[in-house]
Every structure is written in C-alpha cells, then in structure tokens.
Design an enzyme around this catalytic site. Sequence first.
Site, PDB file in Angstrom:
ATOM      1  N   ASP A   1      -7.914  -5.136   0.031  1.00  0.00           N
ATOM      2  CA  ASP A   1      -8.461  -5.797  -1.147  1.00  0.00           C
ATOM      3  C   ASP A   1      -8.121  -7.283  -1.227  1.00  0.00           C
ATOM      4  O   ASP A   1      -8.723  -8.011  -2.006  1.00  0.00           O
ATOM      5  CB  ASP A   1      -7.971  -5.092  -2.423  1.00  0.00           C
ATOM      6  CG  ASP A   1      -8.664  -3.753  -2.588  1.00  0.00           C
ATOM      7  OD1 ASP A   1      -9.860  -3.683  -2.267  1.00  0.00           O
ATOM      8  OD2 ASP A   1      -8.014  -2.796  -3.004  1.00  0.00           O
TER       9      ASP A   1
ATOM     10  N   HIS B   1       0.858  -1.191   0.000  1.00  0.00           N
ATOM     11  CA  HIS B   1       0.000   0.000   0.000  1.00  0.00           C
ATOM     12  C   HIS B   1       0.888   1.232   0.000  1.00  0.00           C
ATOM     13  O   HIS B   1       1.920   1.252   0.670  1.00  0.00           O
ATOM     14  CB  HIS B   1      -0.913   0.009   1.239  1.00  0.00           C
ATOM     15  CG  HIS B   1      -2.063   0.956   1.121  1.00  0.00           C
ATOM     16  ND1 HIS B   1      -1.934   2.298   1.359  1.00  0.00           N
ATOM     17  CD2 HIS B   1      -3.361   0.751   0.756  1.00  0.00           C
ATOM     18  CE1 HIS B   1      -3.105   2.880   1.154  1.00  0.00           C
ATOM     19  NE2 HIS B   1      -3.977   1.965   0.781  1.00  0.00           N
TER      20      HIS B   1
HETATM   21  N1  CMC Z   1       4.020  -7.398  -5.188  1.00  0.00           N
HETATM   22  C1  CMC Z   1       5.355  -7.473  -5.332  1.00  0.00           C
HETATM   23  N2  CMC Z   1       6.213  -6.482  -5.057  1.00  0.00           N
HETATM   24  C2  CMC Z   1       5.668  -5.343  -4.622  1.00  0.00           C
HETATM   25  C3  CMC Z   1       4.298  -5.181  -4.436  1.00  0.00           C
HETATM   26  C4  CMC Z   1       3.452  -6.262  -4.735  1.00  0.00           C
HETATM   27  N3  CMC Z   1       2.130  -6.173  -4.573  1.00  0.00           N
HETATM   28  N4  CMC Z   1       4.044  -3.938  -3.991  1.00  0.00           N
HETATM   29  C5  CMC Z   1       5.225  -3.332  -3.901  1.00  0.00           C
HETATM   30  N5  CMC Z   1       6.229  -4.189  -4.277  1.00  0.00           N
HETATM   31  C6  CMC Z   1       7.661  -3.926  -4.225  1.00  0.00           C
HETATM   32  C7  CMC Z   1       8.113  -3.012  -5.342  1.00  0.00           C
HETATM   33  O1  CMC Z   1       8.497  -3.751  -6.475  1.00  0.00           O
HETATM   34  C8  CMC Z   1       9.255  -2.284  -4.683  1.00  0.00           C
HETATM   35  O2  CMC Z   1      10.377  -3.143  -4.695  1.00  0.00           O
HETATM   36  P1  CMC Z   1      11.895  -2.524  -4.791  1.00  0.00           P
HETATM   37  O3  CMC Z   1      12.051  -1.629  -3.608  1.00  0.00           O
HETATM   38  O4  CMC Z   1      12.768  -3.709  -4.778  1.00  0.00           O
HETATM   39  O5  CMC Z   1      11.921  -1.759  -6.096  1.00  0.00           O
HETATM   40  C9  CMC Z   1       8.826  -2.147  -3.241  1.00  0.00           C
HETATM   41  O6  CMC Z   1       7.917  -3.230  -3.019  1.00  0.00           O
HETATM   42  C10 CMC Z   1       8.139  -0.831  -2.902  1.00  0.00           C
HETATM   43  O7  CMC Z   1       7.018  -0.688  -3.732  1.00  0.00           O
HETATM   44  P2  CMC Z   1       6.522   0.664  -4.347  1.00  0.00           P
HETATM   45  O8  CMC Z   1       6.438   0.485  -5.805  1.00  0.00           O
HETATM   46  O9  CMC Z   1       7.303   1.819  -3.806  1.00  0.00           O
HETATM   47  O10 CMC Z   1       5.096   0.758  -3.739  1.00  0.00           O
HETATM   48  P3  CMC Z   1       4.004   1.815  -4.193  1.00  0.00           P
HETATM   49  O11 CMC Z   1       3.701   2.620  -3.017  1.00  0.00           O
HETATM   50  O12 CMC Z   1       4.418   2.545  -5.419  1.00  0.00           O
HETATM   51  O13 CMC Z   1       2.825   0.878  -4.594  1.00  0.00           O
HETATM   52  C11 CMC Z   1       0.845  -0.320  -4.534  1.00  0.00           C
HETATM   53  C12 CMC Z   1       1.727   0.652  -3.765  1.00  0.00           C
HETATM   54  C13 CMC Z   1      -0.429  -0.556  -3.721  1.00  0.00           C
HETATM   55  C14 CMC Z   1       0.467   0.284  -5.890  1.00  0.00           C
HETATM   56  C15 CMC Z   1       1.613  -1.639  -4.722  1.00  0.00           C
HETATM   57  O14 CMC Z   1       1.966  -2.177  -3.469  1.00  0.00           O
HETATM   58  C16 CMC Z   1       0.862  -2.634  -5.568  1.00  0.00           C
HETATM   59  O15 CMC Z   1       0.926  -2.579  -6.788  1.00  0.00           O
HETATM   60  N6  CMC Z   1       0.092  -3.582  -4.903  1.00  0.00           N
HETATM   61  C17 CMC Z   1      -0.709  -4.512  -5.632  1.00  0.00           C
HETATM   62  C18 CMC Z   1      -2.012  -3.844  -6.060  1.00  0.00           C
HETATM   63  C19 CMC Z   1      -2.974  -3.666  -4.903  1.00  0.00           C
HETATM   64  O16 CMC Z   1      -3.209  -4.563  -4.125  1.00  0.00           O
HETATM   65  N7  CMC Z   1      -3.573  -2.457  -4.793  1.00  0.00           N
HETATM   66  C20 CMC Z   1      -4.563  -2.151  -3.769  1.00  0.00           C
HETATM   67  C21 CMC Z   1      -4.114  -1.088  -2.833  1.00  0.00           C
HETATM   68  S1  CMC Z   1      -5.209  -0.939  -1.415  1.00  0.00           S
HETATM   69  C22 CMC Z   1      -6.624  -0.144  -2.046  1.00  0.00           C
HETATM   70  C23 CMC Z   1      -6.786   1.294  -1.632  1.00  0.00           C
HETATM   71  O17 CMC Z   1      -6.586   1.625  -0.467  1.00  0.00           O
HETATM   72  O18 CMC Z   1      -7.170   2.131  -2.520  1.00  0.00           O
END
Ligand code: CMC
Length: 431
Positions: A365, A307
């Site tokens: 989710d 998240h």
């Molecule tokens: N699976 C695998 N790796 C992940 C995931 C995941 N779901 N989420 C983050 N990472 C990794 C990412 O690759 C990065 O790795 P590194 O530091 O080695 O490059 C690290 O964790 C940090 O991630 P980030 O990209 O900085 O995280 P973000 O804040 O940009 O993304 C997110 C947040 C929710 C978009 C992401 O965690 C994701 O895509 N999750 C899956 C989709 C999901 O479940 N979304 C629902 C969110 S809750 C609903 C709401 O409240 O609206």
Amino acid sequence: MPKTSSASLSAHNKTRDLPVLSGTVGPDVVDTRSVPREFGVFAFDPGLIATATCTSSITYIDGDKGTLLHRGYAIEDLAEHSTYMETAFLLIYGHLPTQAESDAFLKDMAKHRYLNEQVRNFFNGFRRDAHPMAILCGTVAALSAFHHDGLDIANPQDRDLSTRRLIAKVPTIAAWAYKYSIGEPFVYPDEELSFSANFLNMLFARPGNHYKVNPVLARAMDRIFLLHADHEQNASTTTVRIVGSTGSNPYACISAGIAALWGPAHGGANEAVLAMLESIGTREDIPAFLEKVKSRESGVRLMGFGHRVYRNFDPRAKIMQETCHEVIAELGLERDPLLDLAMELEHIALSDDYFIQRRLYPNVDFYSGLILKALGIPTNMFTVLFAVARTAGWVSQWNEMLNDPAARIFRPRQLYMGAEQRNFTPIHERG
Ligand code: CMC
C-alpha cells in the site's frame, strides 16, 4: 491431507493424541476438530490467529521469506509475464490457460462486462456524494435480482457463470459509481479493449474527449489488479467463505467480501498513506514526523509500512515500487512534491534503527496509493479498485470451498462471560 505425527492434549483429566496434518509447504496444523467431543472444551482464538479454517490450493504465503505464490507460481513471475485476466484464470481453474483457453476466456469475459440496462436505475437511488464503496456493495448484492440463471450453487456450470459475471461486471459497477459521483455520463464497456484498458476507458472517457488509453498506464493498472488478486485467508476472503458456507448466492457472498474490505484495517491503508503524506508537509518535516512515530505517544504509525504476515518484505511492494517509477516517468511527474516526499520518507525510514530492528518494510500500500493518484484516480476510489482486483480471489476461494467435502457451515463458539440463568422479574416488581 497426510497425517504426519500427533500432538498430545490433556484437559479435564483426559489425554488424547490429536493428528498433526502437513500441507505441501508451510507449517503443519493440529487437527482439533475432535476436541469439543473428546474433552468438552473449545479453543479460544479471537481473530483466528492460531486457526486454519480450511484447506486451500490457491495461494501460499511465507511471511519470513517474503514469498507469495498463486497455484505455485511466484507473484514476481506473474507480474512480469502474466496479466490480471490470465492470473484470474489461474486462480479459478488452477492452471495457466493454453492459447485456445485464453482466447475463449477473454472473449467470454469481455461479453460479460455489460450490466443489465435496468441496473442503471439503481445508481439514481444513491446521493451524488455517496461513497463508491457503498454503491459497489449494494449494487453487487442486487445483481442476484437480475441473474436468476446461474444461481444453483450445487451446479458447477452455474457457479462458473456467476464467477465470470462477477469478475467482468464488478469493474463496470465500480467505474459507473465514479462517473455517478462526478456527474458524468456512464461509459459502456468496450469489448475490444483489454480488461484494464477498458476499466481506464470507463473511468476517464467522456462523449467528447476522444480518450485514448495510454498502454503504459493500462499496464500499470493491470499490475495493480494482478498484485491484489488474492492473498490467502484474509478478513474479506474469510467473510466470503463464511457467507458462502450458509449456501448464500454468489452476489451476496462477494458483496459481503466488499463490506469486509471497506474497513481501514484491511482495504483502506493506501488511502491512509496519501493522507499521511499530505499531513507531513515537506521533506524538512520528515524527521519530526518519524520522531512522533517512534515515540509512540501519539499512536501515529508510518502508514504503508509493516505487515502482519510479511516480516521480511512484502514481495508485492517491490513490484509496486518499480511500477510507480514507470508511471512517474511516463507522466513526467518526477518533480511531483508528494512523490518526492514519499521517496525521501521511504529512504529515511529504511535506514532508521527503529524500523530495521522491528523488520518494518514498505508494504504493497505504500506505493499503490501513489500510482493511483498519479493515474488521476481519486482517493475514495482506492478501496473500490482493491475490490475489483480481489473479486478474482474471492470467487476462486468461494468455488474451492463449495467443492470441498470437508467444508461445513462456519459456526464458531464463545467464552461466555455474561450472567448465569436468573429469574425474570415482572416490570412492576423491579426497583
Ligand atoms: N509504524 C510504526 N511502528 C510500527 C508499524 C508502523 N507502520 N507497524 C508496526 N510497528 C511497530 C509496533 O509498534 C511494534 O513495536 P514494539 O515491538 O516496539 O511494540 C512492532 O512494530 C510490531 O508491530 P505489531 O503491532 O506486532 O505489528 P502487527 O502485525 O500487529 O501490525 C500492521 C501489522 C500492518 C497492522 C502494522 O504494521 C501497521 O499498522 N502498519 C501501518 C498500516 C498499513 O500499512 N497497513 C497495510 C497492511 S498491507 C495490506 C494488506 O495486505 O491487506
């Protein structure tokens, strides 16, 4: 908004002190409103990740601690002791209702569930296979063509009427969008039923099936609504505020919020969790799937994990997990292969170094899709249900903005990278 200190900014050979403002809790903000006037520069902030666009007293999130408060009340307490309707009252009016306020509110809200009979005609204009979000988006905007009273946004009574109408009528439109897609007759609201029981009834009753709402499932549905009721200044809420800042009518504002929620990066993740589980296959395939996620070559993510704000755990996820187990037990689905797969996937991921090091925990989710599936709700309705729940938050935030003397029309600026002024060439002179 007390000023606590100041931050010094230097640009274009000028230095100025900018006020630093403190909220009740949470990080301070630097008040940059004077920057364009003082320095002739703007802040560059795509996605508004460094910008507080408003003051708000509705919802507070501490992502590191895993805290979510509505009007100061912890989401855990609300989920255990409150209902979606009571939480909606809290979000709108700022306090928990007294018994008398609650009785009057529930009675009034039940009365507002009906749609103008002519609204039925809209549904026939949609193809049977129309996505229910398309129907919801269009029909909510169209309500402004029916409710001419209550549209004076400068009048608090009018705003209150629209607020109540929206929270009460959006579920009816949502349920009818579903009924329309499966070719079943529309089920009218039942004023005797609670908000969530009535919603399940409008989804699943048929003229001949004597549908009886299961109280455990109605409670689970209510929890899902309550847990999604508001979440601070997310993309759809900010959209509602942007549209509202132009003076648009409330139905247009909420329709815009529904459009913003529709995207998979916002409201569509629970649907993606189910698609992921179906694509994994069996328990034995989990390690290979997680290797694919961890290698990051394929761009595959573990949906329902991680998240942007919660870096510890999503407090909603814990409650959702408990609710999921209650629903599974009630329906005797312990042996459901998809649920079994989800539990095993969660277990393995939570003990895997990749996820531990990156502080990736299940989010709301991961479980909500599983509960909705167990309740018999089709996947294309998942985001619709999210919209039903979030309507309470959207209207509360819209009201708060209209009451805020500091609120102004949203008008962001840009860093222009296009051509400088050039001479126009008539078409016959162009090479
Ligand atoms: N699976 C695998 N790796 C992940 C995931 C995941 N779901 N989420 C983050 N990472 C990794 C990412 O690759 C990065 O790795 P590194 O530091 O080695 O490059 C690290 O964790 C940090 O991630 P980030 O990209 O900085 O995280 P973000 O804040 O940009 O993304 C997110 C947040 C929710 C978009 C992401 O965690 C994701 O895509 N999750 C899956 C989709 C999901 O479940 N979304 C629902 C969110 S809750 C609903 C709401 O409240 O609206």
